[in-house]
Motif scaffolding. Structure first.
Motif, short mmCIF file in Angstrom:
data_model
loop_
_atom_site.label_atom_id
_atom_site.label_comp_id
_atom_site.label_asym_id
_atom_site.label_seq_id
_atom_site.Cartn_x
_atom_site.Cartn_y
_atom_site.Cartn_z
N TYR A 101 0.86 -1.19 0.00
CA TYR A 101 0.00 0.00 0.00
C TYR A 101 0.89 1.23 0.00
N THR B 120 -5.87 -1.08 -7.06
CA THR B 120 -7.02 -0.19 -6.93
C THR B 120 -6.62 1.10 -6.21
N LYS B 121 -7.54 2.06 -6.27
CA LYS B 121 -7.34 3.35 -5.63
C LYS B 121 -7.90 3.31 -4.22
N CYS B 122 -7.08 3.76 -3.26
CA CYS B 122 -7.52 3.85 -1.86
C CYS B 122 -6.87 5.09 -1.26
N SER C 283 -14.87 -4.46 1.32
CA SER C 283 -14.25 -3.38 2.08
C SER C 283 -13.56 -3.95 3.30
N GLN D 161 -6.74 2.94 7.74
CA GLN D 161 -7.21 3.20 6.38
C GLN D 161 -8.38 2.27 6.05
N LEU E 16 -3.35 0.64 -3.82
CA LEU E 16 -3.41 -0.60 -3.05
C LEU E 16 -3.24 -1.79 -3.98
N GLY F 136 -1.78 6.61 -2.93
CA GLY F 136 -3.08 6.00 -2.65
C GLY F 136 -3.36 4.77 -3.48
N CYS G 52 -10.37 0.77 2.91
CA CYS G 52 -10.23 0.56 1.46
C CYS G 52 -11.39 -0.28 0.94
N LYS G 53 -11.77 -0.03 -0.29
CA LYS G 53 -12.84 -0.77 -0.94
C LYS G 53 -12.40 -1.17 -2.35
#
Length: 391
Positions: A39, A125-127, A197, A139, A46, A44, A141-142
């Motif tokens: 991460y 992915t974006k987190c 999530s 944090q 992941l 940002g 994250c989804k």
């Protein structure tokens, strides 16, 4: 063998496996977080390893089974229809899980037409990071999985209600502790969507030992302990100021440019302003010390300051003589002691005077305890705020 020959002769990869094509196919999907690979808080991004376990009924393949086939058989994915999905919040051009080539993947088929497909792949992915409580941040994250076909053709549902409350990932991460893994269904426009999530709680011991503790030690050295006679007070204070600036840049390089700013950044900024004030006060106390050699009178407000901050009775200051013999100094000292005794006994107007050296010492003492108190209060407030982070 006849089963596979018939599938190769008449592949079903482009035909939805229902006899009535107006009805949607229900796909039971089980998303499992295998592990968090990495991460990057600054960007940002992941990188995680996801297991997607999908189950559906293929009415067309069921007709190919002969009565003699009673066991489950593997079928290459290239020969039959399989549900497709994309990662909605990906940060790369590849919107699917990174797996091996599809021609080597198989689907387990039962005689009753139940199909099971297990996919293990990487997702990027974006987190967005929330670094306010860094290095004790949490944090959330989804990862969004969206069906490639609309709701009137494919409906994605979770496998079971028990799956909606997984506690953690299958494999641990060295830097993060994965908790509160949840899965929920949703829809985007006319497409089914499943969201996995989870919360990542940073393991702060390494960062505490390498960032927070050295910062506390560095700030505690910003005190008025070095005597004026050493000649290094200003250079020492400026060195501490530059060290804090360098420390602030080191922290800023690790954190993203987001709002709100982290507590450790705010702490360093306050210490930076305090260090600037320390440099100014150091120059002021040195100027006081230099005035003692010029025999300049001490203003009344400094005399009041010394009388308030001093804990012992003031002694009468002795003027410094730089080019006299030791004997003359001793004689003068004896005369001053006699005058002190006479002043105590019969001369009420002979009051002890205050020199600039007394002012400098009192100022150093006052500034030492003031900055020590400020550092203590600031450290306590910082640790209380960072320990009371929401879970």
């Amino acid at each position: 063998m006849e089963f596979y020959k018939s599938l190769k002769t008449d592949p079903l990869s482009h035909i939805r496996p229902v006899k009535n094509q107006s009805l949607p196919i229900t796909v039971l999907m089980d998303l499992i977080l295998h592990s968090v690979v990495s991460y990057d808080e600054k960007t940002g991004t992941l990188l995680s390893l996801i297991i997607a376990n999908m189950t559906w009924t293929d009415e067309l393949v069921r007709e190919y089974f002969s009565k003699e086939v009673v066991d489950e058989v593997p079928i290459p994915m290239s020969l039959i229809w399989s549900p497709g999905f994309s990662i909605y919040n990906t940060v790369t051009e590849d919107t699917t899980l990174k797996t091996s080539d599809n021609q080597y993947q198989t689907v387990i088929s039962s005689p009753d037409g139940t199909m099971r497909n297990l996919i293990l792949g990487l997702s990027t992915t974006k987190c967005d990071a929330d670094m306010f409580y860094y290095p004790m941040d949490v944090q959330t994250c989804k990862i969004h999985f969206v069906s490639d076909e609309p709701l009137n053709k494919v409906v994605i549902q979770p496998t079971s209600d028990a799956y909606l409350g997984r506690l953690t990932a299958l494999h641990k991460n060295e830097e993060w502790e994965i908790t509160h893994v949840m899965c929920e269904t949703d829809m985007i426009s006319t497409y089914s969507k499943m969201i996995i999530s989870f919360k990542m709680t940073r393991k702060p011991m390494y960062l505490f030992m390498n960032f927070v503790v050295p910062l506390m030690y560095l700030c505690s050295l910003n005190l008025f302990l070095l005597p004026e006679s050493s000649g290094e007070r200003v250079s020492y204070a400026v060195t501490m100021l530059l060290a804090l600036i360098l420390y602030l840049n080191m922290i800023a390089d690790r954190l993203p440019n987001t709002v709100p700013v982290s507590l450790i950044n705010i702490n360093i900024a306050i210490q930076l302003n305090t260090s600037c004030f320390v440099v100014l006060m150091t120059i002021l106390t040195l100027r006081m010390h230099e005035k003692s050699q010029k025999d300049q009178p001490v203003p009344w407000f400094w005399q009041v300051f010394v009388s308030i901050t001093s804990t012992n009775c003031l002694r009468k200051s002795r003027s410094k003589v730089h080019t006299i013999a030791v004997k003359e100094a001793e004689v003068k000292e004896e005369k001053e002691e006699e005058n002190d005794d006479e002043g105590v006994q019969g001369s009420p107007d002979n009051k002890p005077t205050v020199s600039w050296i007394d002012v400098s010492r009192s100022a150093n003492k006052f500034l030492f305890w003031m900055f020590f108190s400020l550092l203590s209060i600031q450290s306590v407030v910082f640790f209380v705020l960072i320990m009371c982070r929401p879970m």
